[in-house]
Motif scaffolding. Structure first.
Motif, PDB file in Angstrom:
ATOM      1  N   ARG A   1       0.834  -1.204   0.000  1.00  0.00           N
ATOM      2  CA  ARG A   1       0.000   0.000   0.000  1.00  0.00           C
ATOM      3  C   ARG A   1       0.870   1.256   0.000  1.00  0.00           C
ATOM      4  NH1 ARG A   1      -4.398  -1.769   4.532  1.00  0.00           N
ATOM      5  NH2 ARG A   1      -5.700  -3.058   3.183  1.00  0.00           N
ATOM      6  N   LEU A   2       1.940   1.234   0.800  1.00  0.00           N
ATOM      7  CA  LEU A   2       2.838   2.394   0.825  1.00  0.00           C
ATOM      8  C   LEU A   2       3.459   2.638  -0.546  1.00  0.00           C
ATOM      9  CD1 LEU A   2       4.622   1.965   4.272  1.00  0.00           C
ATOM     10  CD2 LEU A   2       3.038   3.772   3.587  1.00  0.00           C
ATOM     11  N   TRP A   3       3.923   1.573  -1.193  1.00  0.00           N
ATOM     12  CA  TRP A   3       4.513   1.707  -2.522  1.00  0.00           C
ATOM     13  C   TRP A   3       3.479   2.216  -3.531  1.00  0.00           C
ATOM     14  CZ3 TRP A   3       9.309   2.277  -3.701  1.00  0.00           C
ATOM     15  CH2 TRP A   3      10.306   1.682  -2.925  1.00  0.00           C
ATOM     16  N   ALA A   4       2.248   1.742  -3.416  1.00  0.00           N
ATOM     17  CA  ALA A   4       1.196   2.190  -4.331  1.00  0.00           C
ATOM     18  C   ALA A   4       0.898   3.674  -4.117  1.00  0.00           C
ATOM     19  CB  ALA A   4      -0.066   1.355  -4.128  1.00  0.00           C
ATOM     20  N   MET A   5       0.845   4.108  -2.842  1.00  0.00           N
ATOM     21  CA  MET A   5       0.603   5.523  -2.574  1.00  0.00           C
ATOM     22  C   MET A   5       1.771   6.374  -3.079  1.00  0.00           C
ATOM     23  SD  MET A   5      -1.451   5.607   1.075  1.00  0.00           S
ATOM     24  CE  MET A   5      -0.012   5.340   2.048  1.00  0.00           C
ATOM     25  N   ALA A   6       2.985   5.896  -2.899  1.00  0.00           N
ATOM     26  CA  ALA A   6       4.158   6.639  -3.381  1.00  0.00           C
ATOM     27  C   ALA A   6       4.142   6.725  -4.899  1.00  0.00           C
ATOM     28  CB  ALA A   6       5.435   5.972  -2.894  1.00  0.00           C
ATOM     29  N   ALA A   7       3.794   5.639  -5.560  1.00  0.00           N
ATOM     30  CA  ALA A   7       3.738   5.640  -7.026  1.00  0.00           C
ATOM     31  C   ALA A   7       2.635   6.575  -7.515  1.00  0.00           C
ATOM     32  CB  ALA A   7       3.511   4.219  -7.537  1.00  0.00           C
ATOM     33  N   SER A   8       1.494   6.592  -6.821  1.00  0.00           N
ATOM     34  CA  SER A   8       0.395   7.479  -7.210  1.00  0.00           C
ATOM     35  C   SER A   8       0.802   8.935  -7.028  1.00  0.00           C
ATOM     36  CB  SER A   8      -0.854   7.186  -6.369  1.00  0.00           C
ATOM     37  OG  SER A   8      -1.319   5.881  -6.622  1.00  0.00           O
ATOM     38  N   ALA A   9       1.456   9.216  -5.920  1.00  0.00           N
ATOM     39  CA  ALA A   9       1.912  10.593  -5.670  1.00  0.00           C
ATOM     40  C   ALA A   9       2.922  11.017  -6.729  1.00  0.00           C
ATOM     41  CB  ALA A   9       2.514  10.695  -4.279  1.00  0.00           C
ATOM     42  N   LEU A  10       3.820  10.142  -7.075  1.00  0.00           N
ATOM     43  CA  LEU A  10       4.818  10.451  -8.102  1.00  0.00           C
ATOM     44  C   LEU A  10       4.150  10.669  -9.447  1.00  0.00           C
ATOM     45  CD1 LEU A  10       7.823  10.772  -8.671  1.00  0.00           C
ATOM     46  CD2 LEU A  10       7.909   8.318  -9.136  1.00  0.00           C
ATOM     47  N   ALA A  11       3.124   9.874  -9.753  1.00  0.00           N
ATOM     48  CA  ALA A  11       2.409  10.048 -11.021  1.00  0.00           C
ATOM     49  C   ALA A  11       1.672  11.384 -11.052  1.00  0.00           C
ATOM     50  CB  ALA A  11       1.424   8.895 -11.216  1.00  0.00           C
ATOM     51  N   ILE A  12       1.084  11.783  -9.935  1.00  0.00           N
ATOM     52  CA  ILE A  12       0.385  13.065  -9.874  1.00  0.00           C
ATOM     53  C   ILE A  12       1.369  14.214 -10.063  1.00  0.00           C
ATOM     54  CG2 ILE A  12      -0.840  14.623  -8.304  1.00  0.00           C
ATOM     55  CD1 ILE A  12      -2.246  12.098  -7.188  1.00  0.00           C
ATOM     56  N   VAL A  13       2.530  14.121  -9.409  1.00  0.00           N
ATOM     57  CA  VAL A  13       3.562  15.152  -9.562  1.00  0.00           C
ATOM     58  C   VAL A  13       4.027  15.208 -11.011  1.00  0.00           C
ATOM     59  CG1 VAL A  13       5.940  15.782  -8.934  1.00  0.00           C
ATOM     60  CG2 VAL A  13       4.307  15.094  -7.167  1.00  0.00           C
TER      61      VAL A  13
END
Length: 114
Positions: free
Chosen positions: A93-105
């Motif tokens: 879940r942490l990796w998914a949230m980090a990947a989502s945040a990176l994609a948004i940025v």
């Protein structure tokens, strides 16, 4: 509920054997007078049945103990696996949230660079 299936499989043949030996000892024609030898023979037969029942009961208790140990070990293993999977899930879940945040940025930067 399915954990009792091996116990039932272990118990049923033993119970059938015990019943098969005990029922003839109690059946018969009670209207006829019995001699002392017949009573002595019945007592000996019942004592033999009791001895066999005790041995069968001991075997059954050992099998039940083995089954309970196996069930306990299986439960411990399953619990350990569950704990490990839960920690892996949290990490995923942490990796998914980090990947989502990176994609948004990345999307925001791509919009500003156009």
């Amino acid at each position: 509920m399915s954990s009792w299936i091996p116990i039932a499989k272990a118990v049923l043949p033993t119970l059938a054997e015990v019943a098969g030996k005990a029922i003839p000892a109690f059946s018969g024609n009670k209207e006829h007078a019995r001699s002392l030898e017949a009573h002595t023979a019945e007592i000996a037969e019942l004592q033999g049945a009791v001895t066999q029942n005790a041995a069968a009961l001991r075997t059954l208790a050992e099998q039940l103990e083995t089954t309970v140990r196996a069930l306990d070990e299986g439960a411990r293993t399953a619990e350990q696996r569950l704990v490990r999977l839960e920690s892996q899930l949290r990490l995923t879940r942490l990796w998914a949230m980090a990947a989502s945040a990176l994609a948004i940025v990345a999307l925001i930067l791509a919009q500003h660079l156009r």
